[in-house]
Scaffold this motif. Sequence first.
Motif, PDB file in Angstrom:
ATOM      1  N   GLU A  92       0.951  -1.497  -0.285  1.00  0.00           N
ATOM      2  CA  GLU A  92      -0.063   0.030   0.407  1.00  0.00           C
ATOM      3  C   GLU A  92       0.684   1.521  -0.330  1.00  0.00           C
ATOM      4  N   ARG A 148      -9.399   8.788   1.191  1.00  0.00           N
ATOM      5  CA  ARG A 148      -9.430   7.271   1.065  1.00  0.00           C
ATOM      6  C   ARG A 148     -10.293   6.284   2.647  1.00  0.00           C
ATOM      7  N   GLU A 198      -6.741  -8.411  -4.872  1.00  0.00           N
ATOM      8  CA  GLU A 198      -6.933  -6.818  -4.791  1.00  0.00           C
ATOM      9  C   GLU A 198      -6.919  -5.853  -5.676  1.00  0.00           C
ATOM     10  N   ARG A 220      -2.591  -1.435  -3.433  1.00  0.00           N
ATOM     11  CA  ARG A 220      -3.684  -0.325  -2.734  1.00  0.00           C
ATOM     12  C   ARG A 220      -2.293   0.896  -2.976  1.00  0.00           C
ATOM     13  N   GLN A 221      -3.300   1.679  -3.796  1.00  0.00           N
ATOM     14  CA  GLN A 221      -3.401   3.616  -4.381  1.00  0.00           C
ATOM     15  C   GLN A 221      -1.384   3.014  -5.078  1.00  0.00           C
ATOM     16  N   LYS A 281     -11.865   3.444   4.611  1.00  0.00           N
ATOM     17  CA  LYS A 281     -11.077   2.589   4.238  1.00  0.00           C
ATOM     18  C   LYS A 281     -12.591   1.131   5.544  1.00  0.00           C
ATOM     19  N   THR A 328     -11.449  -1.200  -5.825  1.00  0.00           N
ATOM     20  CA  THR A 328     -11.596   0.414  -5.802  1.00  0.00           C
ATOM     21  C   THR A 328     -10.928   1.002  -7.214  1.00  0.00           C
ATOM     22  N   SER A 387      -2.272  -7.900  -3.073  1.00  0.00           N
ATOM     23  CA  SER A 387      -3.331  -6.692  -2.671  1.00  0.00           C
ATOM     24  C   SER A 387      -1.973  -5.311  -3.182  1.00  0.00           C
ATOM     25  N   GLU A 392      -6.378  -1.468  -5.570  1.00  0.00           N
ATOM     26  CA  GLU A 392      -7.245   0.180  -5.351  1.00  0.00           C
ATOM     27  C   GLU A 392      -6.480   1.382  -6.323  1.00  0.00           C
TER      28      GLU A 392
END
Length: 448
Positions: free
Chosen positions: A124, A445, A191, A163-164, A447, A219, A161, A193
Motif C-alpha cells: 500500500e 480514502r 485486490e 493499494r493506491q 477504509k 476500488t 493486494s 485499489e
Amino acid sequence: MSGQHSETSPITSLPSVVASKILSFIPWQEKTIVASVITSWAEALRCTEAWGCVKYGPEIEENVYFASAGRSDFVTCVKQYGNFMRSIHLYFGYTITYPMEPTGEEILMLIHKRCGNLTALLVEQEIPEGSHSVLSYRWTSSVGVLIKNMTMEFKSLKSISLRQPIIVWNQDEENMLMVLTCTSAASKITELELTYLSVLNHDGKLHLLKNFTGLKKLTVRREKVNNDILLHLVKHSLQELILYQEEELPYEDQQDLGENFWLEVKKVCPAFRVDLILRYVMILKILFPSSMPLRYLVLDFLVNVMTKGIMDHITDCYKETLQRFTYTNSFLENEEMGDSRVPASLICLTQKCSHLETLEYGFPLSSASIFLISQSRKLKNFVVPSVEVSYVNDISTDILGSKAEEYIDVINTADNCRKTLETTVSHILGYHWTLHDGPLKVNERIKF
C-alpha cells in the motif's frame, strides 16, 4: 539463584509449538527481543506458526530518520526469518523509490529473494495530506517486474493486494500495470485499489482492468468503468466493488450501472456487494438503482441537501443489504439546514435496515431522535457530532406509534443534557457511547 529460577520457570519450559503460537500474536519488531530474553524460545521463531501476518508500517506519521531505521530493522528481520513468513503487508508512507536506504523497491527485492513460501502480499502506498509532488511517489515498471516475478515464481502465493499504486500513464514502458498485463501475472492480483491519485493523467475508461481476471475486490473511480468492464470481471471472480464518484457524469455514462446491469451481476454472483462513496455531486434517485446490492453508502459534501424522498428511497431499496450509512459535510463545521423531515426518515432507515451496523450523521439531530435511533437497532458504531445536537423532544407520537407511553418519559429525561443523553444511549447500546467532539470528517480514502 535467579538464573536457576528462570530455567525452571513455567514460561521457559513451554513446548515449542505453544511458544510459537504465543509469538504469532507479537509484532515482528518484538519477536526477536522476546526470543533473546527467553532463550528457550529462539527455536520457536524458526517455524511458520510464529509469524502469522507480518505488517511493516505505516510510515506516514514517521519522519525520514525513523522511517529509514524502521526499514533497516525490517530488512534484518526478513533476511533472518523471511523463509517462515506466509503473509506480508507493507504500508509505505514514503515513495517506494525514495532515496533513503533501504528503498521500498529493495525491500520488495529482498522479499522476492527470501520469502519464497509466501501465500499473501499486500503493498500500500500512503501519501501525506497536501503533498505537492504526487509523481515522486510513482510505482515504475521495475516495481511491476518484481511483483510479476513473485506471482510467477511463488507457487503458494494466492493473494496479492495493490493499494493506491501511483501509475505512470504517459509512458507505457514505465506503466507497472502494463507490465503485469503483458503476462499471466495480472490474473494473480486479487485486490486493486485505484484512487484519484492512481489514475491521475489517465484519460477514458480503464479497459486494461479486463486483464485482471483474478480480482476479488476492486476500488475504482466511477467514471473509469462501465458495464462491459465490470461484468467481465464479475464473470471471472470479482465479489466486492468500491465505487467513488466525485464529479458529475456525462449523460451516456449515467446509463451504465443501472437496474438491468445489477440484476445481471446478482445472477452471476448472488453474494456480490457494492460500497458507494459520493462526494461533490448532486444527489438524485437515479444514482440508487433498486437492484444494486449496496452494502456501504457514504455521502459527503453534496451539491444539494438530502430530502425525505431520497432517504426513503434508499431505505426501501437497500433495507436487506445496507450495513453502513454515512451522511455528512466534511467542509462545514456549522449547522446546515435542509429538509426538516430527514431525521424522521433517518429513524425509519435505522428501523428497517436489518443489517445496519454503522450510522454516521453530521447534520442537526435532536436528542429525542438519537434516543429513538439507538432504541431501533444495536448499532456497533453510532457517530453524531456534539455541535449538531439539540436537547429537545421534537418527536411526534405518530413516529412513536404503540410505544408512545413507554418511550415518552425516557425521551424527556434524555432531553435534559449531554451527560444524561450519553448515559441513556450507552445503556441501550450496551457499551460506553459518547457524542463526537468536532465535525465529522470523512477521509479521502475510506477504509472499510
